[in-house]
Structure formats: structure tokens, C-alpha cells
Design a protein around this motif. Structure first.
Motif, PDB file in Angstrom:
ATOM      1  N   VAL A  73     -51.292 -79.856 -31.924  1.00 23.55           N
ATOM      2  CA  VAL A  73     -52.391 -80.144 -31.247  1.00 23.55           C
ATOM      3  C   VAL A  73     -53.789 -79.549 -31.215  1.00 23.55           C
ATOM      4  O   VAL A  73     -53.636 -78.298 -31.827  1.00 23.55           O
ATOM      5  CB  VAL A  73     -51.961 -80.563 -29.821  1.00 23.55           C
ATOM      6  CG1 VAL A  73     -50.789 -81.740 -29.727  1.00 23.55           C
ATOM      7  CG2 VAL A  73     -51.443 -79.191 -29.075  1.00 23.55           C
ATOM      8  N   LYS A  74     -54.881 -79.980 -30.931  1.00 24.50           N
ATOM      9  CA  LYS A  74     -55.954 -79.003 -30.801  1.00 24.50           C
ATOM     10  C   LYS A  74     -55.857 -78.150 -29.709  1.00 24.50           C
ATOM     11  O   LYS A  74     -55.571 -78.551 -28.325  1.00 24.50           O
ATOM     12  CB  LYS A  74     -57.352 -80.055 -30.684  1.00 24.50           C
ATOM     13  CG  LYS A  74     -57.577 -80.697 -31.933  1.00 24.50           C
ATOM     14  CD  LYS A  74     -58.827 -81.408 -31.884  1.00 24.50           C
ATOM     15  CE  LYS A  74     -59.318 -82.058 -33.058  1.00 24.50           C
ATOM     16  NZ  LYS A  74     -60.307 -82.922 -33.290  1.00 24.50           N
ATOM     17  N   ASP A  75     -56.439 -77.114 -29.622  1.00 24.63           N
ATOM     18  CA  ASP A  75     -56.740 -76.012 -28.897  1.00 24.63           C
ATOM     19  C   ASP A  75     -57.563 -76.430 -27.651  1.00 24.63           C
ATOM     20  O   ASP A  75     -58.182 -77.371 -27.765  1.00 24.63           O
ATOM     21  CB  ASP A  75     -56.890 -74.587 -29.142  1.00 24.63           C
ATOM     22  CG  ASP A  75     -58.373 -74.482 -29.686  1.00 24.63           C
ATOM     23  OD1 ASP A  75     -59.035 -75.409 -29.566  1.00 24.63           O
ATOM     24  OD2 ASP A  75     -58.637 -73.320 -30.110  1.00 24.63           O
ATOM     25  N   PRO A  76     -57.728 -75.879 -26.550  1.00 22.32           N
ATOM     26  CA  PRO A  76     -58.355 -76.359 -25.341  1.00 22.32           C
ATOM     27  C   PRO A  76     -59.886 -76.480 -25.816  1.00 22.32           C
ATOM     28  O   PRO A  76     -60.801 -77.388 -25.297  1.00 22.32           O
ATOM     29  CB  PRO A  76     -58.371 -75.578 -24.365  1.00 22.32           C
ATOM     30  CG  PRO A  76     -57.141 -74.846 -24.485  1.00 22.32           C
ATOM     31  CD  PRO A  76     -56.888 -74.958 -26.070  1.00 22.32           C
ATOM     32  N   LEU A  77     -60.642 -75.742 -26.640  1.00 22.43           N
ATOM     33  CA  LEU A  77     -61.803 -75.770 -27.322  1.00 22.43           C
ATOM     34  C   LEU A  77     -62.070 -76.911 -28.278  1.00 22.43           C
ATOM     35  O   LEU A  77     -63.102 -77.392 -28.571  1.00 22.43           O
ATOM     36  CB  LEU A  77     -62.319 -74.331 -27.795  1.00 22.43           C
ATOM     37  CG  LEU A  77     -62.316 -73.261 -26.836  1.00 22.43           C
ATOM     38  CD1 LEU A  77     -62.719 -72.086 -27.530  1.00 22.43           C
ATOM     39  CD2 LEU A  77     -63.145 -73.555 -25.517  1.00 22.43           C
ATOM     40  N   GLY A  78     -60.845 -77.262 -28.917  1.00 26.64           N
ATOM     41  CA  GLY A  78     -61.003 -78.262 -29.889  1.00 26.64           C
ATOM     42  C   GLY A  78     -61.307 -77.992 -31.380  1.00 26.64           C
ATOM     43  O   GLY A  78     -61.625 -78.988 -32.099  1.00 26.64           O
ATOM     44  N   ASP A  79     -61.211 -76.761 -31.359  1.00 31.40           N
ATOM     45  CA  ASP A  79     -61.752 -76.319 -32.911  1.00 31.40           C
ATOM     46  C   ASP A  79     -60.692 -75.745 -33.787  1.00 31.40           C
ATOM     47  O   ASP A  79     -60.844 -75.656 -34.967  1.00 31.40           O
ATOM     48  CB  ASP A  79     -62.788 -75.240 -32.711  1.00 31.40           C
ATOM     49  CG  ASP A  79     -62.331 -74.048 -32.009  1.00 31.40           C
ATOM     50  OD1 ASP A  79     -61.304 -74.020 -31.344  1.00 31.40           O
ATOM     51  OD2 ASP A  79     -63.105 -73.128 -32.049  1.00 31.40           O
ATOM     52  N   THR A  80     -59.528 -75.652 -33.165  1.00 33.53           N
ATOM     53  CA  THR A  80     -58.274 -75.144 -34.302  1.00 33.53           C
ATOM     54  C   THR A  80     -57.028 -75.889 -33.610  1.00 33.53           C
ATOM     55  O   THR A  80     -56.945 -76.454 -32.756  1.00 33.53           O
ATOM     56  CB  THR A  80     -57.955 -73.858 -34.164  1.00 33.53           C
ATOM     57  OG1 THR A  80     -57.571 -73.346 -32.577  1.00 33.53           O
ATOM     58  CG2 THR A  80     -59.340 -73.001 -34.669  1.00 33.53           C
ATOM     59  N   LEU A  81     -56.055 -75.869 -34.568  1.00 31.91           N
ATOM     60  CA  LEU A  81     -54.830 -76.591 -34.165  1.00 31.91           C
ATOM     61  C   LEU A  81     -53.904 -75.650 -33.582  1.00 31.91           C
ATOM     62  O   LEU A  81     -53.758 -74.545 -34.293  1.00 31.91           O
ATOM     63  CB  LEU A  81     -54.209 -77.258 -35.269  1.00 31.91           C
ATOM     64  CG  LEU A  81     -55.040 -78.598 -35.904  1.00 31.91           C
ATOM     65  CD1 LEU A  81     -54.415 -79.165 -36.867  1.00 31.91           C
ATOM     66  CD2 LEU A  81     -54.948 -79.522 -34.727  1.00 31.91           C
ATOM     67  N   ARG A  82     -52.915 -76.037 -32.775  1.00 29.54           N
ATOM     68  CA  ARG A  82     -51.870 -74.924 -32.277  1.00 29.54           C
ATOM     69  C   ARG A  82     -50.629 -75.642 -32.125  1.00 29.54           C
ATOM     70  O   ARG A  82     -50.665 -76.904 -31.851  1.00 29.54           O
ATOM     71  CB  ARG A  82     -52.375 -74.248 -31.164  1.00 29.54           C
ATOM     72  CG  ARG A  82     -52.464 -75.262 -30.250  1.00 29.54           C
ATOM     73  CD  ARG A  82     -52.659 -74.306 -28.665  1.00 29.54           C
ATOM     74  NE  ARG A  82     -53.136 -75.054 -27.530  1.00 29.54           N
ATOM     75  CZ  ARG A  82     -52.253 -76.091 -27.083  1.00 29.54           C
ATOM     76  NH1 ARG A  82     -51.051 -76.323 -27.277  1.00 29.54           N
ATOM     77  NH2 ARG A  82     -52.704 -76.743 -25.996  1.00 29.54           N
TER      78      ARG A  82
END
Length: 189
Positions: A73-82
């Protein structure tokens, strides 16, 4: 059986090996009657299939073959997946689709599978998964190194993600249960 082994019935001898799967069922809103229909094979997710670690020291390293690492899923900032940390990081429709993929039409167990792979239909709607547009799963019986047989899921030629059943052939009143400890995504190399 799923509820009994989800940790909700420990007073009556249940354990919690299917806790995460049961939480997925509750969250997704899947029609639980699907688990009572006859002529089905059920693939159950051991907790390790949802979240497991390859290392805990010096830091936690999530096993890449578990659901929450495989479907990032995207991290809270929406710039990387985790990796995800709960089912609620996905939509209920996504989780429902994954659960439907784990219900097979027909009865498949060690006694009626052979080393020749069979392709079976699942309850997942065709076209849902772009990597598996027909929503099928493959099954085959393989011989284990210790002389015991196993069932392999999605072990087709060039498979990037086969899974061997951890505990197979649990007999329920309406079809066998096969337990896995990794994500059985249908993916070619």
C-alpha cells in the motif's frame, strides 16, 4: 471451523491460527454462506500467510511472500509503497476478491489430484486480477522429500509464486480445507 480456530472460541479449545483470515472475512463482507456450500475446496490462510517475518533482529523484516508484503500500500504521504499493517488498508472489495479466489469450485484433495497439474475455477470474478484474468488456480500433487505428498498451488511452468500446502486435507462437511502460509497469487515470471 474457521471461527473456532480464529481465537474467538479459546474457552472451548480453539486456537488462533486463522485469526487474520477470519478478520478478513468480517472486514470484506463476503457472503459467509459461500463457506457452507457443497462441492467446494477451501484454501485457508494461516496467520503466517497474511503477516510473517524473515527476521526480527536487529529490525523486523516482513516476509515478501505474505499478503501484506505482496500487496503493498502507499505510505501516508503517498509517494512510496510499503507492506500493509491491517486489512483496513485495503478496500473491502479487494479483500473480498482475494477471499473469493481462495474458494475453488469442485473438490480437490490429495486423493484425487495427480502430478499432472489441473486448472480449476475459483469464485473470484473473471477479469478482477489483471495477472489472472480468468481467475483460475492450478493444483497438483507433488511428492515431498520425506516421502509424504503435498499439494502445490499455482506451480505451473514459469510460475513466479507457487505455494505448497502447509496442512492439507482437513475434512469439513462440504469440502476439503487446504491451509497455506504464503500468498498464492497467480503470476508468471
Amino acid at each position: 471451523y474457521l471461527r473456532h480456530r480464529s481465537g474467538l472460541e479459546t474457552a472451548t479449545g480453539g486456537d488462533s491460527v486463522f485469526y487474520q483470515m477470519y478478520q478478513a472475512v468480517l472486514y470484506s463482507g463476503i457472503d459467509t454462506n459461500e463457506y457452507t456450500r457443497k462441492d467446494r475446496t477451501f484454501v485457508f490462510l494461516h496467520n503466517n500467510a497474511v503477516l510473517s517475518y524473515t527476521s526480527v533482529t536487529p529490525t523486523f523484516v516482513i516476509n515478501p511472500v505474505c499478503y501484506w508484503a505482496y500487496y503493498q500500500v502507499k505510505d501516508p504521504l503517498g509517494d512510496t509503497l510499503r507492506p500493509a499493517v491491517s486489512w483496513s488498508e485495503y478496500t473491502p472489495a479487494q479483500v473480498k476478491s482475494w477471499l473469493q479466489y481462495l474458494i475453488l469450485q469442485g473438490t480437490y484433495n490429495y486423493d484425487n489430484l495427480t502430478p499432472v497439474e489441473v486448472t480449476v475455477n475459483t469464485l473470484q470474478a473473471p477479469g478482477t486480477d489483471t495477472l489472472n484474468p480468468q481467475s483460475v488456480m492450478t493444483l497438483e500433487r507433488i511428492k515431498g522429500g520425506d516421502g509424504n505428498g503435498k499439494i502445490r498451488i499455482n506451480g505451473f511452468v514459469n510460475s513466479a509464486n507457487y505455494v505448497d500446502v502447509r496442512t492439507g486435507g482437513i475434512i469439513s462437511t462440504n469440502g476439503p480445507i487446504q491451509v497455506i502460509d504464503a500468498c498464492p497469487a497467480y503470476k508468471q515470471q
